[in-house]
Design an enzyme around this catalytic site. Structure first.
Site, PDB file in Angstrom:
ATOM      1  CB  CYS A  95      -0.966  -0.051   1.177  1.00  0.00           C
ATOM      2  SG  CYS A  95      -2.414   0.931   0.879  1.00  0.00           S
ATOM      3  CG  HIS A 207      -3.181  -3.525   4.458  1.00  0.00           C
ATOM      4  ND1 HIS A 207      -1.920  -3.020   4.703  1.00  0.00           N
ATOM      5  CD2 HIS A 207      -3.881  -2.522   3.868  1.00  0.00           C
ATOM      6  CE1 HIS A 207      -1.864  -1.758   4.290  1.00  0.00           C
ATOM      7  NE2 HIS A 207      -3.026  -1.431   3.786  1.00  0.00           N
TER       8      HIS A 207
HETATM    9  N1  GLN Z   1      -2.136   6.657   2.764  1.00  0.00           N
HETATM   10  C1  GLN Z   1      -2.221   5.843   1.563  1.00  0.00           C
HETATM   11  C2  GLN Z   1      -3.651   5.824   0.984  1.00  0.00           C
HETATM   12  O1  GLN Z   1      -4.586   6.187   1.660  1.00  0.00           O
HETATM   13  C3  GLN Z   1      -1.791   4.425   1.882  1.00  0.00           C
HETATM   14  C4  GLN Z   1      -2.767   3.719   2.826  1.00  0.00           C
HETATM   15  C5  GLN Z   1      -2.198   2.397   3.301  1.00  0.00           C
HETATM   16  O2  GLN Z   1      -0.977   2.226   3.395  1.00  0.00           O
HETATM   17  N2  GLN Z   1      -3.111   1.461   3.687  1.00  0.00           N
HETATM   18  O3  GLN Z   1      -3.814   5.386  -0.148  1.00  0.00           O
END
Ligand code: GLN
Length: 259
Positions: A95, A207
């Protein structure tokens, strides 16, 4: 045999439980009597620590933390990191991490965050009012090298089960998608791609954390890291994964994807 696992900015990039990927790799090495140590690749680390590691894990983060990380991951550290990946060191980046490995990430608020430019992709957050991409994610790994190697190990198509939670949308340039979305949003909820794959680096929105739910990917990372390090073909002993298999089966049934 021994492995050093590099963990990217643990205090800033583990908002969504991706420390579970580090724990999973560590335990799956220990269960096989592979000596394993964790190297924190954070603001206190210098480029030499990046040179030390055999495998790298990067987790997810909120926009603000990503901006702090990118202020630090510059110069010799950034070059050492890119050199490791391009020399074949395997890694799994979730992510927020892959957003920083790309050309840039435009967060919902604030300035564009310039990325490492390692992956030919860019990410943009469509704004605070836009729906976040949240939910269970199921995808088939299709990137040629890893799909071929996993299919041979599994004797079936490699299907990953995870969970996504991101606002940013990622668009690929000249880089292979990691996979094809079966359920969920993936990179952007539009083009059916999920993640990216480059050299031996896995970039994913999944995740979960990803690796405990998909132990075959953890083993691919360990096997690849050992082969790259010792320059010989390595086969890992099988582990008792019935708990993970039952969890996967339950998830596929819940998502009405069970065959
Ligand atoms: N902040 C980034 C987004 O909202 C990554 C989010 C994350 O790592 N789950 O896309």
């Amino acid at each position: 045999m021994e492995l050093k696992i590099g963990w990217l900015y643990p205090n800033l990039m583990s908002t969504y439980g991706d420390r579970g990927n580090v724990i999973c790799l560590q335990r799956r090495c220990q269960w096989r009597k592979i000596e394993v140590s964790i190297v924190r690749l954070d603001r206190l680390a210098d480029a030499s620590q990046f040179d030390l590691v055999d495998l790298i894990v990067g987790g997810g983060a909120q926009d603000r933390q990503q901006e702090i990380v990118m202020r630090d991951l510059q110069g010799a550290k950034a070059e050492a990191f890119k050199k490791k990946i391009e020399s074949g060191t395997p890694g799994v980046f979730t992510c927020g991490s892959p957003q920083l490995l790309g050309k840039y990430y435009e967060p919902a608020l604030g300035q564009r965050i310039e990325g490492l430019g390692l992956l030919d992709l860019y990410s943009k957050h469509p704004g605070l009012d836009a729906k976040r991409c949240i939910g269970n994610l199921v995808f088939e790994l299709t990137a040629s090298k890893i799909a071929r190697e996993l299919s041979a190990n599994l004797n079936s198509k490699p299907i990953a089960i995870g969970f996504e939670n991101h606002g940013g949308r990622t668009y690929l340039g000249d880089v292979e998608p990691l996979g094809r979305v079966i359920k969920g949003y993936g990179n952007n909820g539009e083009d059916g791609t999920e993640g990216a794959f480059y050299c031996n680096a896995i970039a994913t929105y999944s995740h979960g954390p990803l690796l405990p739910k998909n132990p075959f990917i953890a083993d691919w990372l360990i096997q690849t890291a050992l082969q790259e390090k010792y320059r010989e073909s390595i086969s890992l002993s099988k582990l008792e994964d019935s708990l993970a298999s039952s969890a996967r089966k339950a998830m596929l049934q819940r998502l009405e994807l069970a065959s």
